[in-house]
Design a protein around this motif. Sequence first.
Motif, PDB file in Angstrom:
ATOM      1  N   ILE A  29      25.319   3.904  14.285  1.00 43.07           N
ATOM      2  CA  ILE A  29      24.250   4.388  15.163  1.00 43.07           C
ATOM      3  C   ILE A  29      23.550   3.192  15.784  1.00 43.07           C
ATOM      4  O   ILE A  29      22.785   2.490  15.123  1.00 43.07           O
ATOM      5  N   GLN A  30      23.826   2.959  17.065  1.00 36.32           N
ATOM      6  CA  GLN A  30      23.259   1.805  17.752  1.00 36.32           C
ATOM      7  C   GLN A  30      21.941   2.188  18.431  1.00 36.32           C
ATOM      8  O   GLN A  30      21.624   3.357  18.585  1.00 36.32           O
ATOM      9  N   ASN A  31      21.197   1.157  18.855  1.00 38.18           N
ATOM     10  CA  ASN A  31      19.887   1.383  19.494  1.00 38.18           C
ATOM     11  C   ASN A  31      18.996   2.264  18.635  1.00 38.18           C
ATOM     12  O   ASN A  31      18.369   3.203  19.113  1.00 38.18           O
ATOM     13  N   CYS A  32      18.978   1.986  17.372  1.00 38.70           N
ATOM     14  CA  CYS A  32      18.229   2.797  16.418  1.00 38.70           C
ATOM     15  C   CYS A  32      17.517   1.837  15.461  1.00 38.70           C
ATOM     16  O   CYS A  32      18.125   1.318  14.529  1.00 38.70           O
ATOM     17  N   GLU A  33      16.249   1.573  15.746  1.00 45.58           N
ATOM     18  CA  GLU A  33      15.522   0.577  14.965  1.00 45.58           C
ATOM     19  C   GLU A  33      14.771   1.229  13.814  1.00 45.58           C
ATOM     20  O   GLU A  33      14.078   2.236  14.007  1.00 45.58           O
ATOM     21  N   VAL A  34      14.903   0.647  12.636  1.00 42.97           N
ATOM     22  CA  VAL A  34      14.143   1.148  11.485  1.00 42.97           C
ATOM     23  C   VAL A  34      12.696   0.686  11.605  1.00 42.97           C
ATOM     24  O   VAL A  34      12.422  -0.498  11.775  1.00 42.97           O
ATOM     25  N   ARG A  35      11.778   1.666  11.524  1.00 42.64           N
ATOM     26  CA  ARG A  35      10.350   1.358  11.654  1.00 42.64           C
ATOM     27  C   ARG A  35       9.600   1.503  10.327  1.00 42.64           C
ATOM     28  O   ARG A  35       8.428   1.180  10.234  1.00 42.64           O
ATOM     29  N   GLY A  36      10.292   2.043   9.325  1.00 41.32           N
ATOM     30  CA  GLY A  36       9.629   2.190   8.028  1.00 41.32           C
ATOM     31  C   GLY A  36      10.539   2.912   7.053  1.00 41.32           C
ATOM     32  O   GLY A  36      11.619   3.390   7.422  1.00 41.32           O
ATOM     33  N   PHE A  37      10.112   2.926   5.802  1.00 40.81           N
ATOM     34  CA  PHE A  37      10.866   3.633   4.765  1.00 40.81           C
ATOM     35  C   PHE A  37      10.044   4.809   4.288  1.00 40.81           C
ATOM     36  O   PHE A  37       8.818   4.706   4.179  1.00 40.81           O
ATOM     37  N   ARG A  38      10.683   5.934   4.027  1.00 39.55           N
ATOM     38  CA  ARG A  38       9.948   7.041   3.415  1.00 39.55           C
ATOM     39  C   ARG A  38      10.166   6.950   1.904  1.00 39.55           C
ATOM     40  O   ARG A  38      11.305   6.959   1.440  1.00 39.55           O
ATOM     41  N   ILE A  39       9.069   6.801   1.194  1.00 37.14           N
ATOM     42  CA  ILE A  39       9.144   6.622  -0.255  1.00 37.14           C
ATOM     43  C   ILE A  39       8.417   7.789  -0.914  1.00 37.14           C
ATOM     44  O   ILE A  39       7.238   8.026  -0.637  1.00 37.14           O
ATOM     45  N   GLU A  40       9.147   8.561  -1.730  1.00 42.12           N
ATOM     46  CA  GLU A  40       8.538   9.689  -2.451  1.00 42.12           C
ATOM     47  C   GLU A  40       8.771   9.491  -3.941  1.00 42.12           C
ATOM     48  O   GLU A  40       9.880   9.167  -4.358  1.00 42.12           O
ATOM     49  N   ASP A  41       7.735   9.709  -4.738  1.00 42.00           N
ATOM     50  CA  ASP A  41       7.794   9.471  -6.187  1.00 42.00           C
ATOM     51  C   ASP A  41       8.363   8.078  -6.482  1.00 42.00           C
ATOM     52  O   ASP A  41       9.253   7.919  -7.328  1.00 42.00           O
ATOM     53  N   ASP A  42       7.885   7.084  -5.749  1.00 46.07           N
ATOM     54  CA  ASP A  42       8.306   5.688  -5.929  1.00 46.07           C
ATOM     55  C   ASP A  42       9.772   5.448  -5.615  1.00 46.07           C
ATOM     56  O   ASP A  42      10.328   4.427  -6.023  1.00 46.07           O
ATOM     57  N   LYS A  43      10.425   6.379  -4.939  1.00 49.20           N
ATOM     58  CA  LYS A  43      11.850   6.188  -4.656  1.00 49.20           C
ATOM     59  C   LYS A  43      12.082   6.336  -3.151  1.00 49.20           C
ATOM     60  O   LYS A  43      11.463   7.184  -2.505  1.00 49.20           O
ATOM     61  N   VAL A  44      12.982   5.511  -2.614  1.00 48.22           N
ATOM     62  CA  VAL A  44      13.291   5.619  -1.189  1.00 48.22           C
ATOM     63  C   VAL A  44      14.099   6.889  -0.942  1.00 48.22           C
ATOM     64  O   VAL A  44      15.090   7.149  -1.631  1.00 48.22           O
ATOM     65  N   ARG A  50      10.706  -9.239   7.224  1.00 42.09           N
ATOM     66  CA  ARG A  50      10.003  -8.297   8.089  1.00 42.09           C
ATOM     67  C   ARG A  50      10.345  -6.851   7.702  1.00 42.09           C
ATOM     68  O   ARG A  50       9.460  -5.995   7.619  1.00 42.09           O
ATOM     69  N   VAL A  51      11.624  -6.589   7.461  1.00 44.55           N
ATOM     70  CA  VAL A  51      12.044  -5.226   7.129  1.00 44.55           C
ATOM     71  C   VAL A  51      11.628  -4.871   5.701  1.00 44.55           C
ATOM     72  O   VAL A  51      11.111  -3.783   5.443  1.00 44.55           O
ATOM     73  N   ALA A  52      11.806  -5.828   4.775  1.00 39.36           N
ATOM     74  CA  ALA A  52      11.456  -5.556   3.378  1.00 39.36           C
ATOM     75  C   ALA A  52       9.948  -5.348   3.217  1.00 39.36           C
ATOM     76  O   ALA A  52       9.503  -4.612   2.338  1.00 39.36           O
ATOM     77  N   ALA A  53       9.151  -5.989   4.105  1.00 38.09           N
ATOM     78  CA  ALA A  53       7.694  -5.827   4.039  1.00 38.09           C
ATOM     79  C   ALA A  53       7.302  -4.367   4.268  1.00 38.09           C
ATOM     80  O   ALA A  53       6.283  -3.904   3.768  1.00 38.09           O
ATOM     81  N   MET A  54       8.139  -3.629   5.014  1.00 37.05           N
ATOM     82  CA  MET A  54       7.841  -2.210   5.259  1.00 37.05           C
ATOM     83  C   MET A  54       7.968  -1.393   3.974  1.00 37.05           C
ATOM     84  O   MET A  54       7.489  -0.264   3.905  1.00 37.05           O
ATOM     85  N   ILE A 109      22.132 -10.638  -3.379  1.00 37.62           N
ATOM     86  CA  ILE A 109      22.750  -9.308  -3.294  1.00 37.62           C
ATOM     87  C   ILE A 109      22.293  -8.591  -4.549  1.00 37.62           C
ATOM     88  O   ILE A 109      22.818  -8.850  -5.640  1.00 37.62           O
ATOM     89  N   ASP A 110      21.304  -7.726  -4.432  1.00 32.73           N
ATOM     90  CA  ASP A 110      20.712  -7.180  -5.653  1.00 32.73           C
ATOM     91  C   ASP A 110      19.919  -5.916  -5.343  1.00 32.73           C
ATOM     92  O   ASP A 110      19.647  -5.594  -4.184  1.00 32.73           O
ATOM     93  N   ARG A 111      19.569  -5.203  -6.426  1.00 28.90           N
ATOM     94  CA  ARG A 111      18.594  -4.123  -6.298  1.00 28.90           C
ATOM     95  C   ARG A 111      17.237  -4.723  -5.956  1.00 28.90           C
ATOM     96  O   ARG A 111      17.009  -5.906  -6.161  1.00 28.90           O
ATOM     97  N   THR A 112      16.321  -3.885  -5.483  1.00 32.44           N
ATOM     98  CA  THR A 112      14.950  -4.335  -5.298  1.00 32.44           C
ATOM     99  C   THR A 112      14.085  -3.591  -6.309  1.00 32.44           C
ATOM    100  O   THR A 112      14.552  -2.648  -6.956  1.00 32.44           O
ATOM    101  N   PRO A 113      12.815  -3.976  -6.453  1.00 30.31           N
ATOM    102  CA  PRO A 113      11.928  -3.235  -7.367  1.00 30.31           C
ATOM    103  C   PRO A 113      11.705  -1.785  -6.911  1.00 30.31           C
ATOM    104  O   PRO A 113      11.208  -0.983  -7.697  1.00 30.31           O
ATOM    105  N   VAL A 114      12.051  -1.440  -5.671  1.00 31.58           N
ATOM    106  CA  VAL A 114      11.894  -0.061  -5.197  1.00 31.58           C
ATOM    107  C   VAL A 114      13.207   0.695  -5.447  1.00 31.58           C
ATOM    108  O   VAL A 114      14.230   0.355  -4.857  1.00 31.58           O
ATOM    109  N   PRO A 115      13.202   1.725  -6.319  1.00 35.11           N
ATOM    110  CA  PRO A 115      14.456   2.439  -6.600  1.00 35.11           C
ATOM    111  C   PRO A 115      15.062   3.019  -5.320  1.00 35.11           C
ATOM    112  O   PRO A 115      14.350   3.546  -4.463  1.00 35.11           O
ATOM    113  N   GLY A 116      16.373   2.886  -5.199  1.00 34.20           N
ATOM    114  CA  GLY A 116      17.061   3.413  -4.027  1.00 34.20           C
ATOM    115  C   GLY A 116      17.161   2.420  -2.884  1.00 34.20           C
ATOM    116  O   GLY A 116      17.842   2.674  -1.896  1.00 34.20           O
TER     117      GLY A 116
END
Lengths: 98, 419
Positions: free
Chosen positions: B204-219, B244-248, B351-358
């Motif tokens: 999917i081109q021309n599709c910029e991620v502007r944020g993550f939806r996180i519910e119950d601490d999970k993406v 920049r992206v991870a800050a979201m 190359i690893d998991r992050t503290p945010v599950p998912g």
Amino acid sequence: MRIACPYCGERSLDEYLYSGDATVRRPDFASPTAQADFVKYVYERKNSPGQHRELWYHAAGCHAWLVVTRDVSTHIITAVEPAKDVALGTASSMKDTA
Amino acid sequence: MASEHYSIFSVLREALRGHKGWQPQWRDAAPQKDYDVVIVGGGGHGLATAFYLAKVYGIKRIAVVEKGWIGGGNVGRNTTIVRSNYLLPGNIPFYEMSLKMWEQLEQELNYNAMVSQRGVLNLYHSDAQRDAFARRGNSMRLHGVDAELLDQQAVRKMVPFLNYENGRFPIHGGLLQRRGGTVRHDAVAWGYARAADQLGVDIIQNCEVRGFRIEDDKVVGVETTRGFIGAKKVGLAVAGSSSRVAAMAGLRLPIESHVLQAFVTEAIKPFIDCVVTFGAGHFYISQSDKGGLVFGGDLDGYNSYAQRGNLPVVEDVCEGGMALMPRIGRVRLLRHWGGIMDMSMDGSPIIDRTPVPGLYLNAGWCYGGFKATPASGLCFAHLLASDTTHKTAAAYRLDRFATGHAIDEKGMGPQPNLH
């Protein structure tokens, strides 16, 4: 991109050395959270686009440490202040906001 | 979904009918409501990850979301060199796996990526540097990687036109990896995109991620310029913009973004048939099949998101080039450009998991990400599919800085601009 040293005037970049984010502060080593605090201080950076406060050393000039405020997306410099003034809280940018 | 197989017969067939039958190499997919895995970043690493997820790990519903177009980021901005001449145990097996994957890539993807194992020659200019290169070569050979330490005579035979008698930096010899070389960088992006698309991956081109939806601490998905896309797992492969992206998602990474410049000259007749690097400064050069000399040098050295650098480094790179091979002095520059590097604090990737599950992270490639593309894709796919790290990338943990397991190939300490 040229940096205007407050003592020497505008000079080429190759007179300067870069030393990174000027907003990180050495944590208190005696604090109970010192270990985690030092990991943050040494390794983790905000690294966001836009305004960045950073340390430059005028190595091939007057040997001053400077705090430069620069937009990392455009390289436009808006302030150059002696690091000493910033540390003492007497830099002009600080007076403006005070 | 395109399914045509490229071969000599398809080329002949299309030649006979005026090249009217070629199909687009991948679909221009629109986002679906949700996916098993969404990969943010349609560069080489993101596309390779999607391909191996589908091919090796059998994941069915995969999307790659890219804010621009495929091949428009760092995968199209690098100097195309592939090699595995690393020193440290955490790095060598990974980069060697990558080089082995390059050797098989074109068959695997059914795509001409112009993989050219023309040899990578790193020159040394002093006794101390020779010792350091011998150590590196020994380390490589202990890991089963090819390395040859050449004396000046052997280097002269390979590249006779270098300035061997440079007063300050005479060339004493070089460390040669014959299996290293170059790969057409755009074709890597296109080949992975086409092969992933054939396995059902939505690109999917021309599709910029502007944020993550996180519910119950999970993406649970990503907010994009083309609406919300649900995902069981989200993988970030956005080197250059990782912080920049991870800050979201509320993360602060051990990374600074820096600009690296590269250069290409007008096309000239065949001149350099391998990759040569100058050991006394930072300058590396090869010649593209079109004839242009492709070269680069050091980082500019300050944080930047500008994708362009400044003249002092241009001068420094050109001085390195002139010290090494004065005869290129009258060749004119055709283009020069900058790319944004994820400079990690130890010069090695994550190359690893992050503290945010998912949420999973593939970042910190410094200016060595291109050569890592296949192995990075495979290891990241392994992590996304199985939630365990691939054994070859086990050292690339996000918490290695806190635990004292930094992989500092150049021994520079936590100074990203020096790696």
